[in-house]
Motif scaffolding. Structure first.
Motif, PDB file in Angstrom:
ATOM      1  N   ASP A 156      34.673  47.514  38.335  1.00 15.41           N
ATOM      2  CA  ASP A 156      34.722  46.757  39.629  1.00 15.41           C
ATOM      3  C   ASP A 156      35.969  45.901  39.690  1.00 15.41           C
ATOM      4  N   SER A 157      36.857  45.875  38.586  1.00 14.50           N
ATOM      5  CA  SER A 157      37.835  44.958  38.606  1.00 14.50           C
ATOM      6  C   SER A 157      38.937  45.256  39.739  1.00 14.50           C
ATOM      7  N   GLU A 158      39.186  46.535  39.888  1.00 15.16           N
ATOM      8  CA  GLU A 158      39.989  46.803  41.109  1.00 15.16           C
ATOM      9  C   GLU A 158      39.698  46.227  42.343  1.00 15.16           C
ATOM     10  N   GLN A 159      38.292  46.383  42.552  1.00 14.28           N
ATOM     11  CA  GLN A 159      37.722  46.167  43.709  1.00 14.28           C
ATOM     12  C   GLN A 159      37.911  44.399  44.059  1.00 14.28           C
ATOM     13  N   HIS A 160      37.587  43.566  42.906  1.00 17.48           N
ATOM     14  CA  HIS A 160      37.779  42.425  42.965  1.00 17.48           C
ATOM     15  C   HIS A 160      39.203  41.930  43.239  1.00 17.48           C
ATOM     16  N   ILE A 161      40.001  42.542  42.785  1.00 15.40           N
ATOM     17  CA  ILE A 161      41.545  42.027  42.677  1.00 15.40           C
ATOM     18  C   ILE A 161      42.001  42.428  44.153  1.00 15.40           C
ATOM     19  N   SER A 162      41.806  43.584  44.617  1.00 10.00           N
ATOM     20  CA  SER A 162      42.002  44.017  45.959  1.00 10.00           C
ATOM     21  C   SER A 162      41.336  43.077  47.003  1.00 10.00           C
ATOM     22  N   SER A 163      40.372  42.573  46.732  1.00 10.03           N
ATOM     23  CA  SER A 163      39.619  41.702  47.709  1.00 10.03           C
ATOM     24  C   SER A 163      40.410  40.330  47.615  1.00 10.03           C
ATOM     25  N   PHE A 164      40.860  40.055  46.397  1.00  5.03           N
ATOM     26  CA  PHE A 164      41.748  38.847  46.185  1.00  5.03           C
ATOM     27  C   PHE A 164      42.996  38.668  47.100  1.00  5.03           C
ATOM     28  N   PHE A 165      43.667  39.897  46.794  1.00 10.42           N
ATOM     29  CA  PHE A 165      44.901  40.276  47.519  1.00 10.42           C
ATOM     30  C   PHE A 165      44.524  40.006  49.111  1.00 10.42           C
ATOM     31  N   ASP A 166      43.544  40.709  49.608  1.00  8.78           N
ATOM     32  CA  ASP A 166      43.327  40.618  51.033  1.00  8.78           C
ATOM     33  C   ASP A 166      42.893  39.306  51.633  1.00  8.78           C
ATOM     34  N   LYS A 167      41.867  38.783  51.020  1.00  4.58           N
ATOM     35  CA  LYS A 167      41.355  37.533  51.460  1.00  4.58           C
ATOM     36  C   LYS A 167      41.939  36.245  51.274  1.00  4.58           C
ATOM     37  N   GLU A 168      42.637  36.334  50.078  1.00  7.06           N
ATOM     38  CA  GLU A 168      43.413  34.756  49.490  1.00  7.06           C
ATOM     39  C   GLU A 168      44.940  34.815  49.514  1.00  7.06           C
ATOM     40  N   ILE A 169      45.332  35.884  49.187  1.00  8.19           N
ATOM     41  CA  ILE A 169      46.840  35.969  49.039  1.00  8.19           C
ATOM     42  C   ILE A 169      47.485  36.311  50.320  1.00  8.19           C
ATOM     43  N   GLU A 170      47.114  37.158  51.104  1.00  7.81           N
ATOM     44  CA  GLU A 170      47.902  37.642  52.344  1.00  7.81           C
ATOM     45  C   GLU A 170      47.849  36.423  53.464  1.00  7.81           C
ATOM     46  N   PRO A 171      46.843  35.595  53.683  1.00  8.25           N
ATOM     47  CA  PRO A 171      46.863  34.522  54.488  1.00  8.25           C
ATOM     48  C   PRO A 171      47.821  33.507  54.013  1.00  8.25           C
ATOM     49  N   VAL A 172      48.061  33.158  52.709  1.00  9.47           N
ATOM     50  CA  VAL A 172      48.970  32.324  52.204  1.00  9.47           C
ATOM     51  C   VAL A 172      50.279  32.493  52.397  1.00  9.47           C
ATOM     52  N   LEU A 173      50.648  34.161  51.884  1.00 12.92           N
ATOM     53  CA  LEU A 173      51.753  34.487  52.193  1.00 12.92           C
ATOM     54  C   LEU A 173      52.179  34.476  53.901  1.00 12.92           C
ATOM     55  N   ASN A 174      51.359  34.831  54.839  1.00 14.43           N
ATOM     56  CA  ASN A 174      51.741  34.576  56.003  1.00 14.43           C
ATOM     57  C   ASN A 174      52.186  33.013  56.311  1.00 14.43           C
ATOM     58  N   HIS A 175      51.565  32.068  55.861  1.00 15.74           N
ATOM     59  CA  HIS A 175      51.845  30.732  56.027  1.00 15.74           C
ATOM     60  C   HIS A 175      53.088  30.403  55.619  1.00 15.74           C
ATOM     61  N   LEU A 176      53.413  30.936  54.246  1.00 13.43           N
ATOM     62  CA  LEU A 176      54.810  30.740  53.421  1.00 13.43           C
ATOM     63  C   LEU A 176      55.963  31.583  54.400  1.00 13.43           C
ATOM     64  N   TYR A 177      55.558  32.506  54.926  1.00 13.20           N
ATOM     65  CA  TYR A 177      56.660  33.353  55.722  1.00 13.20           C
ATOM     66  C   TYR A 177      57.055  32.600  56.805  1.00 13.20           C
TER      67      TYR A 177
END
Length: 790
Positions: free
Chosen positions: A518-539
């Motif tokens: 399940d590592s792939e699923q956890h990391i993909s969820s991390f990118f979607d839910k935690e990383i992308e919103p912050v990147l949108n802020h930084l952009y």
């Protein structure tokens, strides 16, 4: 003030005319008095100012010595050509231009005060590395061919973006190593060859300002808008699922605007339905048809007049309407294609047939709201682009046909020809019962007393290879986004960035030490839910736009993740399955000619196949055990050929994987029936189910008393339970050894007990691989009979 300020480069830049002045020193001795006098005049102008020869980095000197520099560069920037040539003098990787032709100055002036001249396809990191490769070539003699075209994109007076190709003349430059510059060894060179993207390594070998660039470069610039537009059209049409891309049509129209040098044009398409003689709209985001206006379809004869119908459909030639209003009046509004253009306010148009050797496929519509700008002369620009549009439509039609066929296969099923007669018979009985007013029932399709043959060529270690590819992709993506947050922490000192970096490091550690399902699923969820919103802020902050754009550009458009190593793996599996299945299908044609039988194959991680042969399938009194033996020998031989074929093409696959082949021998006849809900044949009855159990489990079994898998790369494994099967297959092996298909290392082993199945044994023998495809033909009936009877 210094031209090297705020620039990170291995070069310490100095403007110098030393090499050009040396050229004039030679010309000063020329026998041609005119050339010699001119050269002496140039040298005289330069002599009082040694900095022009020694080099300088203060841009003020360019202003102070503007007159002398113009004299030195007079031959390079001939006044007679200044309004025609697009040319500049500058230093490399810098926007400092100290001399230019009049045409270049006019182009920049037209672009506007807010226009910033930048090379389109030169990322910042690449600038540094390209400079290093120049040093390797110039100072160390390593011939690194990094020549690639660079472009400017500059808007013209009409707002059309024009493309300009840059060619550099570096004849007048010198590069020398400064004190303390690391010596580049051959080992350094070899290391750099495989690390183009590693900017830190390049900076280690070529520290900033470790070399002096002395001289200048001349940029010869050419307007290649037409060529670039054609290239862009080709590139835009290559991608898949373009009809779902919201920005595709606008981008496509922008390319055509550059090609025609017209801001006010739009592009439309209509598809030709030959069977019903209709023009139809193309379903896709932003796509429309000006010929159909808001209709979904129209009869060709209703959409075109007789002349335009003949021109497009019969002659397959394009035509233009340069003045729609004038043609509307001339035709009294009776020409349907003119009328529909007039209703939409269109003033000029070009209609081009999208046609191949099979006939018309559709219409390309180019329209403008200005009269006369689209005409029979400008239509000639389509000659170079239509082949790409035709190819794209051909591919689109093929993809649509494949999709339709795939849906039919999925929702219905394809019935193998060997058993089609049985389904046809039941269908006729069904129709007959309905016609006679009886209760119609589609009876069960079953075949009794048939012999199964099963084989597979399986990819070894496919799960491990997939996991490794997943780990590599996730590691690359995590490291890429980590770099963004490290830079973000330097801009905004927020604890959340530290927490995200900590989480990334934790995931990286987990990937390295303990990769889970399940590592792939956890990391993909991390990118979607935690990383992308912050990147949108930084952009929105803006300082990291380039880094964030680069990160998102590295992700796959369709699935939104970094999909490099996994794509290589998936592509490899697909290619293996495709090639092996195609070879098996080809060989099957010969097997069916020997004796008709049921055949099916499946693509998994490799290719499996089932064959069933017997009297009940062939529906005639012709079956003899000799045909079963024939197919068994055929199967063993074809498995050897598939092994050979695989390893002959293995080097062409993105990932190098091994395969292992297995044949399962089942000596007792069984029954199969067609399961309507699953749309496939399966064994019938509890006793026969044992065969299916063995099929599903045997390739994962171990040799008894060991931890060695029964299947292995380079070997064919034949699993059986009866002594007579062993004797039969040892004869086949001996025969194929004489044909150089198999090696002499035959071993017989026992299998560990499977659930509900015991007493299985296996013959394992190595395949002999050939570099060519010689000696691959099937053998004569006499050869076969001698082997079976021996």
């Amino acid at each position: 003030m210094d031209i090297n300020d705020n620039i990170e480069s291995p070069f310490l830049l100095k403007v110098s005319f030393n090499k050009l002045l040396k050229h004039y020193q030679v010309l000063a001795e020329n026998k041609d008095e005119f050339l010699a006098a001119k050269a002496k005049r140039v040298l005289k102008a330069a002599d009082p100012y040694p900095e022009l020869k020694d080099g300088f980095s203060n841009p003020k000197i360019l202003q102070d010595r503007e007159k002398e520099i113009r004299t030195i560069l007079q031959d390079s920037f001939a006044p007679v050509l200044t309004k025609n040539e697009i040319k500049t003098a500058s230093v490399p990787f810098h926007n400092l231009i100290f001399n230019s032709s009049e045409r270049f100055r006019n182009i920049i002036k037209t672009a506007g005060d807010d226009f910033e001249l930048k090379i389109k396809n030169m990322p910042e990191d690449d600038r540094y590395i390209v400079a290093c490769t120049i040093i390797l070539n110039f100072c160390y003699g390593y011939s690194l061919n990094l020549k690639r075209p660079f472009y400017y994109e500059i808007p013209d007076a009409n707002g059309i973006t024009r493309s300009y190709k840059i060619l550099y003349n570096a004849d007048f430059c010198e590069i020398v190593a400064n004190d303390g510059a690391p010596e580049i060894t051959f080992e350094d060179y070899e290391e750099l060859l495989d690390n183009f993207e590693n900017i830190e390594l390049w900076k280690e070998k070529f520290p900033p300002n470790s070399y002096t660039f002395k001289g200048f470069v001349i940029s010869n610039i050419f307007d290649v808008t037409d060529d670039q537009s054609i290239s862009n059209i080709k590139s835009n049409l290559i991608g898949e699922d373009r009809r779902k891309d919201e920005g595709f049509m606008e981008g496509f129209q922008e390319i055509f605007r550059s090609l025609f040098n017209l801001k006010d044009i739009k592009i439309g398409f209509s598809i030709y339905n030959k069977d019903e003689s209709l023009f139809e709209v193309v379903y896709g985001v932003g796509m429309s048809s000006f010929l159909l206006n808001k209709k979904e379809y129209a009869k060709c004869s209703d959409a075109l007049c007789k002349w335009s119908y003949k021109k497009l459909l019969d002659d397959k030639q394009y035509f233009s309407v340069s003045d729609v209003d004038k043609m509307f009046e001339k035709s009294n509004g009776q020409a349907p294609h003119i009328k529909v253009l007039h209703e939409q306010g269109i003033k000029s148009a070009i209609f081009a047939p999208i046609a191949n050797d099979d006939g018309l496929m559709g219409i390309l519509e180019i329209v403008s709201y200005q009269p006369k700008v689209l005409n029979s002369i400008t239509a000639n620009k389509l000659i170079d682009v239509m082949p790409y549009i035709v190819s794209a439509v051909e591919r689109s039609k093929s993809e649509e046909e494949n999709l339709v066929e795939a849906i039919i296969q999925k929702e219905c099923t394809s019935i193998h020809p060997s058993v089609h007669w049985r389904f046809e018979k039941e269908a006729k009985n069904f129709i007959k019962a309905e016609f006679n007013g009886e209760k119609a029932i589609f009876n069960k399709i079953a075949f009794e007393n048939i012999y199964p043959l099963y084989g597979q060529i399986d990819i070894k270690g496919s799960s491990i290879a997939r996991n490794n590819a997943t780990k590599e992709d996730l590691t690359l993506q995590l490291n890429a986004v980590k770099e963004v947050f490290i830079k973000a922490g330097k801009i905004e000192s927020l604890p959340i960035y530290e927490q995200i970096i900590y989480q990334i490091d934790d995931y990286l550690k987990g990937l390295k030490e303990n990769f889970q399902v399940d590592s792939e699923q956890h990391i993909s969820s991390f990118f979607d839910k935690e990383i992308e919103p912050v990147l949108n802020h930084l952009y929105k902050i803006g300082e990291l736009k380039d880094e964030i754009n680069n990160y998102f550009n590295s992700l796959d458009d369709k699935i939104g993740i970094l999909y490099k190593h996994r794509k290589d793996y998936d592509d490899t599996i697909a290619m293996i399955n495709k090639e092996m299945a195609a070879l098996l299908d080809q060989k099957q044609e010969d097997a069916q000619a020997m004796y008709p039988h049921y055949f099916e194959r499946y693509k998994t991680d490799g290719v499996e196949h089932n064959m069933y042969v017997g009297e009940s399938i062939t529906k005639e009194d012709s079956f003899n055990p000799i045909y079963l033996y024939n197919l068994r020998l055929w199967q063993l031989q074809v498995m050897c050929e598939m092994e050979n074929s695989y390893y002959q093409m293995q080097h062409t696959f993105p990932v190098q994987l091994d395969v292992a082949s297995m044949i399962l021998v089942f000596n007792q006849p069984l029954s199969i029936s067609f399961r309507m809900d699953e749309k496939q044949f399966d064994v019938d009855g509890t006793y026969n189910a044992r065969y299916e159990i063995v099929k599903k489990r045997v390739d994962k079994a171990f040799i008894k008393g060991t931890d060695i898998r029964i299947t292995d790369k380079g070997k064919i494994t034949i699993v059986y339970s009866q002594k007579q099967d062993e004797r039969e297959y040892l004869r086949y092996i001996k025969f194929l050894q004489s044909k150089n298909y198999l090696d002499t290392d035959v071993e017989i082993v026992e299998l560990e007990d499977l659930q509900a199945v015991t007493g299985l044994k296996a013959i394992r023998v190595s395949v002999l691989y050939h570099k060519s495809e010689e000696d691959k033909a099937f053998y004569t009936y006499d050869d076969l009979m001698k082997e079976i009877k021996s």
